[in-house]
Design an enzyme around this catalytic site. Structure first.
Site, PDB file in Angstrom:
ATOM      1  N   ASP A  10     -32.442  66.482  55.716  1.00  0.00           N
ATOM      2  CA  ASP A  10     -31.402  67.275  56.393  1.00  0.00           C
ATOM      3  C   ASP A  10     -30.377  67.695  55.350  1.00  0.00           C
ATOM      4  O   ASP A  10     -30.274  67.107  54.273  1.00  0.00           O
ATOM      5  CB  ASP A  10     -30.714  66.454  57.494  1.00  0.00           C
ATOM      6  CG  ASP A  10     -29.706  67.298  58.284  1.00  0.00           C
ATOM      7  OD1 ASP A  10     -30.025  68.450  58.614  1.00  0.00           O
ATOM      8  OD2 ASP A  10     -28.588  66.815  58.541  1.00  0.00           O
ATOM      9  N   SER A  11     -29.592  68.719  55.709  1.00  0.00           N
ATOM     10  CA  SER A  11     -28.505  69.121  54.825  1.00  0.00           C
ATOM     11  C   SER A  11     -27.497  67.982  54.660  1.00  0.00           C
ATOM     12  O   SER A  11     -26.807  67.906  53.654  1.00  0.00           O
ATOM     13  CB  SER A  11     -27.799  70.338  55.413  1.00  0.00           C
ATOM     14  OG  SER A  11     -27.321  70.015  56.701  1.00  0.00           O
ATOM     15  N   CYS A  73     -33.824  69.379  60.336  1.00  0.00           N
ATOM     16  CA  CYS A  73     -32.673  70.267  60.273  1.00  0.00           C
ATOM     17  C   CYS A  73     -33.124  71.611  60.827  1.00  0.00           C
ATOM     18  O   CYS A  73     -34.102  72.194  60.336  1.00  0.00           O
ATOM     19  CB  CYS A  73     -32.236  70.404  58.813  1.00  0.00           C
ATOM     20  SG  CYS A  73     -30.943  71.626  58.535  1.00  0.00           S
ATOM     21  N   GLU A 158     -19.374  66.123  60.399  1.00  0.00           N
ATOM     22  CA  GLU A 158     -19.438  65.626  59.012  1.00  0.00           C
ATOM     23  C   GLU A 158     -18.084  65.065  58.557  1.00  0.00           C
ATOM     24  O   GLU A 158     -18.026  64.197  57.704  1.00  0.00           O
ATOM     25  CB  GLU A 158     -19.882  66.744  58.052  1.00  0.00           C
ATOM     26  CG  GLU A 158     -21.294  67.247  58.312  1.00  0.00           C
ATOM     27  CD  GLU A 158     -22.343  66.711  57.338  1.00  0.00           C
ATOM     28  OE1 GLU A 158     -22.052  66.617  56.154  1.00  0.00           O
ATOM     29  OE2 GLU A 158     -23.468  66.413  57.797  1.00  0.00           O
ATOM     30  N   CYS A 192     -29.313  71.492  66.952  1.00  0.00           N
ATOM     31  CA  CYS A 192     -28.778  71.084  65.654  1.00  0.00           C
ATOM     32  C   CYS A 192     -28.759  69.564  65.678  1.00  0.00           C
ATOM     33  O   CYS A 192     -28.264  68.964  66.646  1.00  0.00           O
ATOM     34  CB  CYS A 192     -27.371  71.633  65.440  1.00  0.00           C
ATOM     35  SG  CYS A 192     -26.597  70.985  63.946  1.00  0.00           S
ATOM     36  N   HIS A 194     -27.061  67.478  64.220  1.00  0.00           N
ATOM     37  CA  HIS A 194     -25.732  66.845  64.182  1.00  0.00           C
ATOM     38  C   HIS A 194     -25.119  66.687  65.581  1.00  0.00           C
ATOM     39  O   HIS A 194     -24.254  65.846  65.791  1.00  0.00           O
ATOM     40  CB  HIS A 194     -24.748  67.693  63.378  1.00  0.00           C
ATOM     41  CG  HIS A 194     -24.886  67.579  61.898  1.00  0.00           C
ATOM     42  ND1 HIS A 194     -25.965  68.059  61.212  1.00  0.00           N
ATOM     43  CD2 HIS A 194     -24.051  67.045  60.972  1.00  0.00           C
ATOM     44  CE1 HIS A 194     -25.791  67.830  59.919  1.00  0.00           C
ATOM     45  NE2 HIS A 194     -24.639  67.225  59.752  1.00  0.00           N
TER      46      HIS A 194
HETATM   47  N1  DGL Z   1     -28.426  69.300  61.065  1.00  0.00           N
HETATM   48  C1  DGL Z   1     -28.498  70.679  60.668  1.00  0.00           C
HETATM   49  C2  DGL Z   1     -29.216  71.482  61.765  1.00  0.00           C
HETATM   50  O1  DGL Z   1     -29.969  70.880  62.530  1.00  0.00           O
HETATM   51  C3  DGL Z   1     -27.118  71.122  60.301  1.00  0.00           C
HETATM   52  C4  DGL Z   1     -27.117  72.347  59.551  1.00  0.00           C
HETATM   53  C5  DGL Z   1     -25.956  72.555  58.629  1.00  0.00           C
HETATM   54  O2  DGL Z   1     -25.926  71.946  57.573  1.00  0.00           O
HETATM   55  O3  DGL Z   1     -25.113  73.405  58.975  1.00  0.00           O
HETATM   56  O4  DGL Z   1     -29.104  72.688  61.868  1.00  0.00           O
END
Ligand code: DGL
Length: 273
Positions: A10-11, A73, A158, A192, A194
């Site tokens: 993931d990012s 992600c 975050e 997403c 997150h």
């Molecule tokens: N968890 C990522 C997603 O599912 C977040 C993306 C991001 O870094 O903006 O899209």
């Protein structure tokens, strides 16, 4: 057996909500998690940038011995997965696979809606890519898809602001915008990884008769199924029940945040991509 973990990417921290569910269902495998925290969030970045960053991460996983990588992600799945599968994998190794989170979700989303109207909440990148309407249309052409980009939500999560009253403003505004698109939406997908951390806030603004779906369990079930159907890939995944965590930013910061996503304390190691 050689150490050949399953890579989960993931990012940042969001993919940990997926890894948590995968480990529940498949505890016997080894896993490597990488969060590209130094360059997160990806949501507002261009196609080229997300592709470049994601490809670097995939190559890193392969160097560590992974044969199978899950892009946990949506932004990376929407913007980079197809190009990596079509252009890069043939050069990187025919026994390597990269999977995303969009396909497993869109395959089964029709099971949740009775009204055939679904709302998608995601990052700018995911929403602008139109991946969800396109993919849902392939499996369920009768479903009408409404979308709303929530550009602030990943940053709230975050930065540990996901429980703060300040977060209410953005959560309420985006949900209102989505629900204004149609009175018939009966299912909302948190597209997403997150967003599950914002679930309590989201529930405050979504009427109770609307079903809210997170992806962790869906992706985990789909991985179980994938490994069953692909013994040639499964045999390249080692099984010692080991978990290892890597971040492109400060391990201390990663460890402080990661526990709320993963549900347990973790200890990470820094890498440069
Ligand atoms: N968890 C990522 C997603 O599912 C977040 C993306 C991001 O870094 O903006 O899209």
């Amino acid at each position: 057996m050689k150490y050949q973990p399953i890579g989960v990417f993931d990012s940042g921290y969001g993919g940990l909500t997926v890894l948590k569910e995968i480990v529940k269902k498949l505890p016997e495998y080894d896993y490597l998690y990488l969060g590209d925290n130094a360059r997160a969030p990806y949501g507002n970045r261009s196609f080229d940038t997300v592709y470049e960053y994601t490809l670097q991460s995939v190559e890193w996983f392969f160097k560590q011995g992974c044969s199978l990588v899950v892009l946990a992600c949506n932004t990376a799945s929407a913007k980079a997965l197809r190009t990596i599968q079509q252009n890069d994998l043939p050069k990187l190794g025919t026994d390597k696979r990269v999977l995303g989170v969009i396909r497993p979700t869109t395959e089964i989303i029709g099971q949740f809606t009775k009204s055939n109207e679904i709302g998608i909440l995601g990052t700018n990148g995911t929403i602008q890519s139109n991946s969800y309407p396109i993919e849902i249309g392939k499996f369920y052409p009768q479903i009408k898809v409404h979308q709303e980009a929530c550009p602030m939500w990943v940053s709230l999560v975050e930065n540990d602001e996901y429980k703060s009253t300040g977060a209410d403003f953005f959560v309420e505004a985006n949900i209102k915008n989505l629900l204004l698109q149609s009175k018939n939406i009966d299912t909302i997908l948190l597209a997403c990884t997150h967003y599950p951390l914002l679930i309590n806030k989201i529930k405050q603004f979504v009427p109770e008769d609307i079903t809210i779906i997170s992806q962790g369990e869906i992706v985990a079930k789909s991985l179980v199924n994938y490994l069953d159907r692909h013994p040639e890939i499964e045999k390249n995944c080692s099984k010692n029940g080991q978990l290892a965590f890597y971040t492109t930013d400060l391990p201390q910061d990663f460890d402080n945040h990661a526990a709320s996503f993963f549900g347990k304390p973790v200890q990470s190691v820094h890498i440069e991509l």
